[in-house]
Scaffold this active site. Structure first.
Site, PDB file in Angstrom:
ATOM      1  N   ILE A   1       0.945  -1.107  -0.038  1.00  0.00           N
ATOM      2  CA  ILE A   1      -0.091  -0.061  -0.079  1.00  0.00           C
ATOM      3  C   ILE A   1       1.032   1.166  -0.135  1.00  0.00           C
ATOM      4  CG2 ILE A   1      -1.744   1.324   1.156  1.00  0.00           C
ATOM      5  CD1 ILE A   1      -2.915  -1.139   2.377  1.00  0.00           C
ATOM      6  N   PRO A   2       1.216   1.831  -1.135  1.00  0.00           N
ATOM      7  CA  PRO A   2       2.426   2.665  -1.356  1.00  0.00           C
ATOM      8  C   PRO A   2       2.066   4.377  -0.942  1.00  0.00           C
ATOM      9  CG  PRO A   2       1.052   2.532  -3.394  1.00  0.00           C
ATOM     10  CD  PRO A   2       0.335   1.787  -2.547  1.00  0.00           C
ATOM     11  N   CYS A   3       2.290   4.217   0.632  1.00  0.00           N
ATOM     12  CA  CYS A   3       2.064   5.399   1.335  1.00  0.00           C
ATOM     13  C   CYS A   3       3.142   6.456   0.975  1.00  0.00           C
ATOM     14  CB  CYS A   3       1.827   5.277   2.804  1.00  0.00           C
ATOM     15  SG  CYS A   3       3.020   4.517   3.676  1.00  0.00           S
ATOM     16  N   HIS A   4       4.230   5.820   0.423  1.00  0.00           N
ATOM     17  CA  HIS A   4       5.419   6.661   0.165  1.00  0.00           C
ATOM     18  C   HIS A   4       5.410   7.394  -1.110  1.00  0.00           C
ATOM     19  CE1 HIS A   4       5.894   2.782  -2.351  1.00  0.00           C
ATOM     20  NE2 HIS A   4       6.496   3.480  -3.248  1.00  0.00           N
ATOM     21  N   ARG A   5       4.121   7.251  -1.829  1.00  0.00           N
ATOM     22  CA  ARG A   5       3.816   7.900  -2.811  1.00  0.00           C
ATOM     23  C   ARG A   5       3.134   9.191  -2.793  1.00  0.00           C
ATOM     24  NH1 ARG A   5       2.023   2.772  -6.748  1.00  0.00           N
ATOM     25  NH2 ARG A   5       3.864   1.793  -6.522  1.00  0.00           N
TER      26      ARG A   5
END
Length: 349
Positions: A315-319
């Site tokens: 779940i790409p919260c880094h984006r």
């Protein structure tokens, strides 16, 4: 080419042995001709004797040879021969109760085993072996064996001692556990440092960098929320995510298919669903996400939902970044966030 201010940042990380910089840079030491990873235990060189590289290949091409202490060509925290030997010994006789003499018979120092297991698994060897015995006890009880037989087979003379030890390790008394509340945890090596994956046979529950602040509390909350025991082991979702992560870091995968189990409020889940929709190589601001979930003023709540995400990278919260282009926050560390974004941009080109 690494900029001057980045070199100073990397040098500070080298002095502090910061694990979040694993895989982000390598340092070549002019005076010795070797190159190291950021967490190398060797004596630190002076700044003017350091050359910094983004990849091990760059360091090799610059004529530096790999350090024999930190072994920069292997995964960070790759399992040592001592750990491998002891894990194999446990598997050969998982019901064994280890004593100091057993270490001496293998020509192993007990304190060294304790330290290396703590680094690798987050627990001492004795606790690892005990957890393995308790895992067998759980399996036996589920298969129909009586609690007293499981107790005796794991070496406990006292039923109360067995139950206390079982509950302490598994999170529940032996008679309260079944297949529906058993989770398994596994250590996964990645180029950015080790991660821990927790799953049952159906879905992945947690994926985090091992050095994330507050990870132990996060795992304990997961155990309480699911009323589950968490023991060392492998499941199909863990095998799946390990394979997918390898492809992701090789630049060959941008969308994960491993089934996920999400725990959160309806708002948090709506945010996570939007994060998954952000294409690899792109970013969105916290305000952008707030707008897509139908509450333009909820950008702070979006940031909190990002922080509550227990499935790093997948779940790409880094984006998600600040409106002004700043990186914002990231549980795995801003250095990893920056690396992940650059990695994905390169893969999308």
């Amino acid at each position: 080419m690494i900029l001057a201010d980045r070199k100073e940042e990397y040098y500070r990380a080298l002095l502090e042995k910061r694990t979040e910089y694993e895989g982000v840079f390598y340092v070549g030491v002019k005076t010795t001709g070797v190159f190291c990873r950021p967490t190398c235990p060797a004596r630190k060189p002076k700044f003017e004797n350091c050359e910094f590289y983004e990849t091990a290949e760059q360091a090799l091409l610059a004529s530096f040879r790999p350090c024999q202490r930190c072994r920069p060509l292997s995964h960070p925290n790759q399992v040592s021969e001592l750990v491998r030997l002891l894990v194999e010994a446990v598997e050969e006789n998982p019901e064994k109760r280890w004593k100091d003499q057993d270490f001496e018979n293998l020509s192993i120092d007990a304190s060294t085993a304790r330290r290396q297991f703590k680094k690798r698994f987050g627990m001492t060897f004795v606790k690892y072996a005990r957890a393995r015995r308790m895992g067998l006890a759980l399996k036996s009880i589920r298969a129909g064996q009586t609690v007293i037989d499981a107790q005796l087979s794991t070496g406990y003379d006292s039923s109360s001692g067995f139950r206390d030890a079982f509950s302490r390790i598994m999170g529940a008394a032996p008679t309260l556990l079944d297949d529906s509340n058993l989770l398994k945890a596994s250590w996964l090596d990645t180029p950015l440092g080790p991660m821990i994956a927790i799953a049952n046979e159906e879905a992945l529950y947690l994926l985090e960098f091992v050095d994330r602040r507050g990870l132990e509390r996060e795992i304990e909350r997961l155990r309480q929320k699911t009323k589950s025991a968490i023991i060392p082991g492998i499941t199909n979702p863990i095998r799946s995510i390990e394979s997918e992560l390898a492809q992701y870091f090789d630049g060959k995968l941008s969308e994960f298919k491993t089934p996920l189990m999400l725990f959160g409020s309806p708002f948090q889940k709506s945010v996570w669903e939007q994060l998954i929709k952000i294409p690899s190589g792109e970013t969105r601001s916290y305000s952008d996400i707030a707008l897509t979930v139908g509450n333009p003023n909820a950008f702070r709540a979006v940031a909190q939902a990002n922080g509550a995400n227990q499935l790093a990278i997948v779940i790409p919260c880094h984006r998600v970044i600040n409106t002004n282009g700043g990186l914002g926050g990231y549980g795995g560390g801003l250095t990893r966030k920056n690396w992940l974004l650059n990695h994905e941009k390169q893969g999308s080109n």
